[in-house]
Design a protein around this motif. Structure first.
Motif, PDB file in Angstrom:
ATOM      1  N   TYR A  14       6.796   9.522 -32.201  1.00 45.58           N
ATOM      2  CA  TYR A  14       6.868   9.259 -30.858  1.00 45.58           C
ATOM      3  C   TYR A  14       6.704  10.356 -30.204  1.00 45.58           C
ATOM      4  O   TYR A  14       5.894  10.409 -29.268  1.00 45.58           O
ATOM      5  CB  TYR A  14       8.143   8.329 -30.709  1.00 45.58           C
TER       6      TYR A  14
ATOM      7  N   ARG B 102       8.443   1.901 -25.785  1.00 48.08           N
ATOM      8  CA  ARG B 102       9.351   2.772 -26.798  1.00 48.08           C
ATOM      9  C   ARG B 102       9.140   4.286 -26.364  1.00 48.08           C
ATOM     10  O   ARG B 102      10.168   5.137 -26.598  1.00 48.08           O
ATOM     11  CB  ARG B 102       9.060   2.367 -28.231  1.00 48.08           C
TER      12      ARG B 102
ATOM     13  N   GLU C 282      14.138  -3.575 -24.767  1.00 49.93           N
ATOM     14  CA  GLU C 282      14.144  -4.392 -26.337  1.00 49.93           C
ATOM     15  C   GLU C 282      15.026  -5.748 -26.215  1.00 49.93           C
ATOM     16  O   GLU C 282      14.919  -6.780 -26.831  1.00 49.93           O
ATOM     17  CB  GLU C 282      14.776  -3.426 -27.229  1.00 49.93           C
TER      18      GLU C 282
ATOM     19  N   ASP D 101      18.416   3.496 -33.432  1.00 49.28           N
ATOM     20  CA  ASP D 101      18.627   2.908 -35.029  1.00 49.28           C
ATOM     21  C   ASP D 101      17.300   3.027 -35.429  1.00 49.28           C
ATOM     22  O   ASP D 101      16.727   2.070 -36.184  1.00 49.28           O
ATOM     23  CB  ASP D 101      19.036   1.229 -34.984  1.00 49.28           C
ATOM     24  N   LEU D 102      16.588   4.167 -35.419  1.00 45.40           N
ATOM     25  CA  LEU D 102      15.158   4.329 -36.142  1.00 45.40           C
ATOM     26  C   LEU D 102      15.392   5.731 -36.770  1.00 45.40           C
ATOM     27  O   LEU D 102      16.455   6.540 -36.679  1.00 45.40           O
ATOM     28  CB  LEU D 102      14.400   4.630 -35.097  1.00 45.40           C
ATOM     29  N   SER D 103      14.586   6.071 -37.664  1.00 49.81           N
ATOM     30  CA  SER D 103      14.450   7.076 -38.491  1.00 49.81           C
ATOM     31  C   SER D 103      13.997   8.077 -37.894  1.00 49.81           C
ATOM     32  O   SER D 103      13.321   8.230 -36.970  1.00 49.81           O
ATOM     33  CB  SER D 103      13.661   7.133 -39.822  1.00 49.81           C
TER      34      SER D 103
ATOM     35  N   THR E  51      10.427   8.619 -37.548  1.00 47.96           N
ATOM     36  CA  THR E  51       9.665   7.737 -36.428  1.00 47.96           C
ATOM     37  C   THR E  51       9.836   8.429 -35.115  1.00 47.96           C
ATOM     38  O   THR E  51       8.973   8.348 -34.359  1.00 47.96           O
ATOM     39  CB  THR E  51      10.318   6.548 -36.600  1.00 47.96           C
TER      40      THR E  51
ATOM     41  N   ALA F 221      17.417   8.856 -32.847  1.00 51.25           N
ATOM     42  CA  ALA F 221      17.113   8.393 -33.903  1.00 51.25           C
ATOM     43  C   ALA F 221      18.512   7.183 -33.942  1.00 51.25           C
ATOM     44  O   ALA F 221      18.320   6.130 -34.255  1.00 51.25           O
ATOM     45  CB  ALA F 221      16.771   9.007 -35.147  1.00 51.25           C
TER      46      ALA F 221
END
Length: 213
Positions: free
Chosen positions: A185, A154, A64, A176-178, A181, A172
């Motif tokens: 994945y 990802r 990223e 820095d994701l929920s 989410t 998460a």
């Protein structure tokens, strides 16, 4: 003097590489960072010619970071310096915008040579990786050499973190994701790797991490 920024979450690695670079006549370290956000700040403040990036950072993914840097500073050259499997990660890094990939276990003189190759505007990978990439280009092979090749960048990152023992919530927070989410994945990974449940996913991820250690 070519200005180099070192991005790695291990202080000893940063110190060792910094010492090697600062002993040369044509390279100097203009800054260091251990995570994605701090790296973006230092790139903006120091304007390096080249950034070395590890794939595992304190607050995100090296992949990223490559994309973020290239989006804002396309002129900056990037060399991935990692212990990850080159056959699995090198092409992903190049597609993300990196200009080369080399293992941390390579001798210092080879790492310095790779840095100079990338600074000269050329791509650096190992001869073995170059051969794999050339064969695929010439023969037009599109089939995956590993089931993990089916995973997106990802998804592969999440798979690696699962293998390192992180929970969904911890992953998460790190990315820095929920949590929702991350669960998506996880489901995608299970489907692509034909794993029937979360236990098999955990086992497969742990086994992979151990094998590549």
């Amino acid at each position: 003097m070519h200005r180099v920024l070192i991005v790695d979450d291990h202080p000893l690695v940063r110190q060792g590489l910094s010492d090697s670079l600062n002993r040369t006549e044509d390279l100097c370290v203009c800054g260091e960072a251990e995570g994605l956000m701090s790296a973006l700040t230092v790139v903006r403040e120091t304007n390096p010619a080249l950034v070395t990036i590890d794939l595992g950072l304190t607050d995100g993914s090296g992949l990223e970071l490559i994309k973020e840097i290239k989006a804002v500073h396309p002129e900056v050259r990037i060399l991935v310096l990692s212990m990850q499997d080159e056959s699995l990660y090198a092409e992903r890094c190049l597609r993300a915008g990196a200009d080369g990939f080399i293992g941390k276990d390579e001798p210092p003189e080879r790492i310095l040579a790779a840095i100079r190759t990338v600074l000269a505007g050329r791509v650096h990978v190992s001869p073995e990786q170059a051969s794999r990439m050339l064969n695929r280009a010439i023969r037009g092979r599109k089939e995956s050499t590993s089931p993990l090749d089916l995973l997106t960048d990802r998804e592969l990152e999440v798979f690696s973190l699962i293998g390192n023992g992180l929970t969904t919530r911890q992953i998460a927070e790190k990315l820095d994701l929920s949590p929702k989410t991350i669960e998506s994945y996880r489901e995608n990974i299970k489907s692509k790797l034909d794993l029937e449940n979360a236990i098999r996913l955990q086992q497969r991820a742990v086994q992979w991490v151990i094998e590549k250690a």
